[in-house]
Design a protein around this motif. Structure first.
Motif, short mmCIF file in Angstrom:
data_model
loop_
_atom_site.label_atom_id
_atom_site.label_comp_id
_atom_site.label_asym_id
_atom_site.label_seq_id
_atom_site.Cartn_x
_atom_site.Cartn_y
_atom_site.Cartn_z
N GLN A 142 78.53 5.80 32.37
CA GLN A 142 79.30 7.03 32.20
C GLN A 142 78.39 8.25 32.26
O GLN A 142 78.74 9.28 32.83
CB GLN A 142 80.05 6.99 30.87
N SER A 143 77.19 8.12 31.65
CA SER A 143 76.25 9.23 31.68
C SER A 143 75.79 9.51 33.11
O SER A 143 75.67 10.66 33.53
CB SER A 143 75.04 8.91 30.80
N THR A 144 75.56 8.43 33.89
CA THR A 144 75.16 8.59 35.28
C THR A 144 76.27 9.27 36.07
O THR A 144 76.02 10.15 36.89
CB THR A 144 74.83 7.23 35.90
N ARG A 145 77.51 8.85 35.82
CA ARG A 145 78.64 9.44 36.52
C ARG A 145 78.76 10.93 36.21
O ARG A 145 79.01 11.75 37.09
CB ARG A 145 79.93 8.73 36.12
N ARG A 146 78.58 11.30 34.94
CA ARG A 146 78.67 12.71 34.58
C ARG A 146 77.55 13.51 35.22
O ARG A 146 77.75 14.65 35.63
CB ARG A 146 78.61 12.89 33.05
N ALA A 147 76.36 12.92 35.35
CA ALA A 147 75.27 13.62 36.01
C ALA A 147 75.60 13.85 37.48
O ALA A 147 75.34 14.93 38.04
CB ALA A 147 73.97 12.82 35.88
N GLN A 148 76.18 12.84 38.13
CA GLN A 148 76.59 12.99 39.52
C GLN A 148 77.69 14.04 39.64
O GLN A 148 77.73 14.80 40.62
CB GLN A 148 77.06 11.64 40.07
N SER A 149 78.58 14.05 38.65
CA SER A 149 79.65 15.04 38.65
C SER A 149 79.09 16.45 38.58
O SER A 149 79.54 17.35 39.29
CB SER A 149 80.59 14.78 37.46
N ARG A 150 78.09 16.66 37.72
CA ARG A 150 77.48 17.99 37.60
C ARG A 150 76.84 18.42 38.91
O ARG A 150 76.93 19.58 39.31
CB ARG A 150 76.44 18.00 36.46
N VAL A 151 76.17 17.49 39.57
CA VAL A 151 75.55 17.81 40.86
C VAL A 151 76.62 18.19 41.88
O VAL A 151 76.47 19.16 42.63
CB VAL A 151 74.72 16.61 41.37
N SER A 152 77.71 17.42 41.90
CA SER A 152 78.79 17.69 42.85
C SER A 152 79.39 19.07 42.62
O SER A 152 79.62 19.84 43.55
CB SER A 152 79.87 16.62 42.74
N VAL A 153 79.66 19.40 41.35
CA VAL A 153 80.22 20.71 41.01
C VAL A 153 79.25 21.82 41.38
O VAL A 153 79.62 22.84 41.97
CB VAL A 153 80.57 20.77 39.51
N SER A 154 77.98 21.63 41.07
CA SER A 154 76.97 22.64 41.35
C SER A 154 76.87 22.91 42.85
O SER A 154 76.76 24.07 43.28
CB SER A 154 75.62 22.19 40.80
N GLN A 155 76.93 21.85 43.65
CA GLN A 155 76.84 22.03 45.10
C GLN A 155 78.05 22.78 45.64
O GLN A 155 77.92 23.64 46.51
CB GLN A 155 76.72 20.66 45.76
N ALA A 156 79.23 22.44 45.13
CA ALA A 156 80.45 23.12 45.58
C ALA A 156 80.40 24.61 45.24
O ALA A 156 80.73 25.47 46.07
CB ALA A 156 81.67 22.47 44.96
N LEU A 157 79.98 24.95 44.01
CA LEU A 157 79.89 26.35 43.60
C LEU A 157 78.84 27.10 44.40
O LEU A 157 79.00 28.28 44.72
CB LEU A 157 79.61 26.45 42.11
#
Length: 467
Positions: A42-57
């Motif tokens: 879950q922690s790994t998934r959240r880290a990937q989620s943050r990267v995805s959001v950051s790239q989109a922004l």
């Protein structure tokens, strides 16, 4: 001292052409995978989620930077589960609940399912905002400041929307505005003001405070300003939901066509957008085209200071600003005893007294706690106060604050027993052990300003500051 009150509507900036290119330039983020496995997964998934959001922004930010006069027509799909997840964890866990009585901890208990449901309702248009709950906090002058506390899901969606809009407007906002912006604070505004006054031929200061600004913003003009950059009507309708939903007080929901609901997550950004078009751009244009001498402008939220070389410019600016803005103002114009400007920063007496009253009330509640526990709490209070107020030339105010805290602590300790046997020597030892000593923690404004704005380094011999 000059006083005035603006009475006319603000002029609107010309509309910008629509843009369809953003749809391909800012692609939607990938949907996150279902929650499986242990906490590490879950922690790994959240880290990937943050990267995805950051790239989109970042893609949105680049488009905003490169296409200054075009509108974003495809933003709504970026309010993804990942972005809502990030928004949820940015909220304060101990924040007061809204009319839904739902706390951060309650929502987290079934977070993934809750966010999936919220995302589905937002995307299909079934999301409904709830009225904000009205509460009041005391102001230093004894009056009450009204705040609007939104429901938890409203806070989440507002926070996500703020992230999207910040990616755009941080590329548009001028350097002269400092309030409620990422990476900027009140000290940065004071530094800019200090450097501006001491590096230009400023002889007249106009200090303006917009009265009841958050309660008086014209929602109609705000939407018009938003539409200069936001062509996605789904985003506009989402913001209008929060503006129109109203505030619950004493069992009655009051709805108004003015105000942004001070205290809501999105209110500061909407206020900055409004003032960007209604004030900042106009003031910058006035400086270039109308001022006959040097002029500086620094704004922090709804407070701003304008400096002029010539009195005639100051009075013309004031008169034209009265005509431009429909809001109430308090104005002050002043200079030093010697006829020169030396910007001294001193803690306002009413603010210090308000903080001391809060500490005294809390100390009465903590009266029977062990002394080390009281000392640790007071250390954090004094240290936190110094972290903000420990600026050059304000040492005396810091010492007064520390002395008042020590005096209050002494009284509380003596009241814990009928035998007031706490000697002065013993009390001095407690004060030295637990209360931080006053010392300046912030550099001189011109030093920090030079570091923060390295683009001015070529003019290090004589700072040439354009504010």
């Amino acid at each position: 001292m000059m006083h005035g009150r603006g009475k006319s509507d603000s002029a609107i900036v010309a509309a910008k052409p629509a843009n369809n290119a953003e749809r391909s330039a800012a692609e939607p983020v990938e949907p996150r995978a279902e929650t499986e496995g242990n906490a590490d997964q879950q922690s790994t998934r959240r880290a990937q989620s943050r990267v995805s959001v950051s790239q989109a922004l970042e893609r949105i930010r680049q488009v905003a930077k490169e296409r200054k006069k075009e509108r974003f027509t495809a933003l709504f799909h970026h309010i993804s589960i990942d972005l809502l997840d990030e928004a949820f964890f940015e909220l304060k866990q101990d924040a007061a609940a809204g009319v839904d009585d739902l706390t951060w901890q309650d929502y987290q208990a079934n977070l993934e399912r809750n966010l999936e449901d919220l995302h589905e309702r937002v995307q299909r248009g079934a999301y409904r905002a709830l009225p904000s709950r009205r509460t009041y906090i005391p102001k230093p002058d004894g009056r009450q400041r009204p705040l609007a506390i939104a429901a938890l899901e409203d806070k989440i969606v507002q926070r996500a929307t703020v992230a999207l809009l910040n990616a755009i407007y941080e590329e548009d906002f001028l350097g002269l505005s400092y309030g409620f912006r990422p990476g900027r604070c009140a000290h940065d505004a004071l530094d800019a003001l200090f450097v501006g006054i001491n590096s230009t031929k400023v002889n007249w200061i106009l200090d303006a405070d917009i009265r009841s600004f958050f309660d008086e913003i014209s929602q109609q003009w705000l939407v018009r300003f938003l539409e200069h950059r936001i062509g996605d009507q789904r985003i506009i309708r989402l913001i209008q939901k929060w503006l129109k939903v109203g505030v619950l007080e004493n069992g009655i929901v009051a709805v108004s066509d003015r105000g942004t609901g001070q205290g809501s997550v999105i209110s500061p950004l909407l206020a900055n957008i409004y003032l960007h078009y209604a004030l900042d751009l106009w003031a910058e244009r006035w400086r270039r085209r109308e001022a006959t001498g040097d002029m500086i402008f620094v704004r922090y939220a709804d407070d701003f200071i304008v400096g002029f070389q010539h009195e005639a410019d100051a009075r013309r600016f004031l008169d034209e600003m009265r005509k431009r803005l429909q809001l109430g103002f308090t104005f002050m114009c002043s200079k030093s005893r010697q006829g020169f400007f030396l910007l001294k920063r001193k803690t306002r007496r009413d603010r210090m007294q308000a903080k001391l009253r809060m500490v005294k009330q809390e100390m009465r509640w903590r009266m029977h706690q062990p002394i080390p526990e009281q000392g640790r709490w007071l250390w954090h209070v004094v240290r936190g106060y110094f972290n903000y107020h420990a600026v050059p030339m304000n040492t005396r105010a810091l010492a007064v604050f520390r002395a008042e805290i020590a005096r209050s602590w002494h009284r509380v300790l003596n009241r814990r027993s009928q035998k007031a046997n706490l000697t002065r020597v013993r009390m001095d030892k407690l004060i030295d052990d637990w209360l931080p000593k006053p010392r300046i923690l912030h550099p001189w404004p011109d030093q920090r300003f030079a570091v923060t704005h390295p683009r001015w380094e070529p003019y290090a011999g004589k700072l040439h500051v354009r504010i």
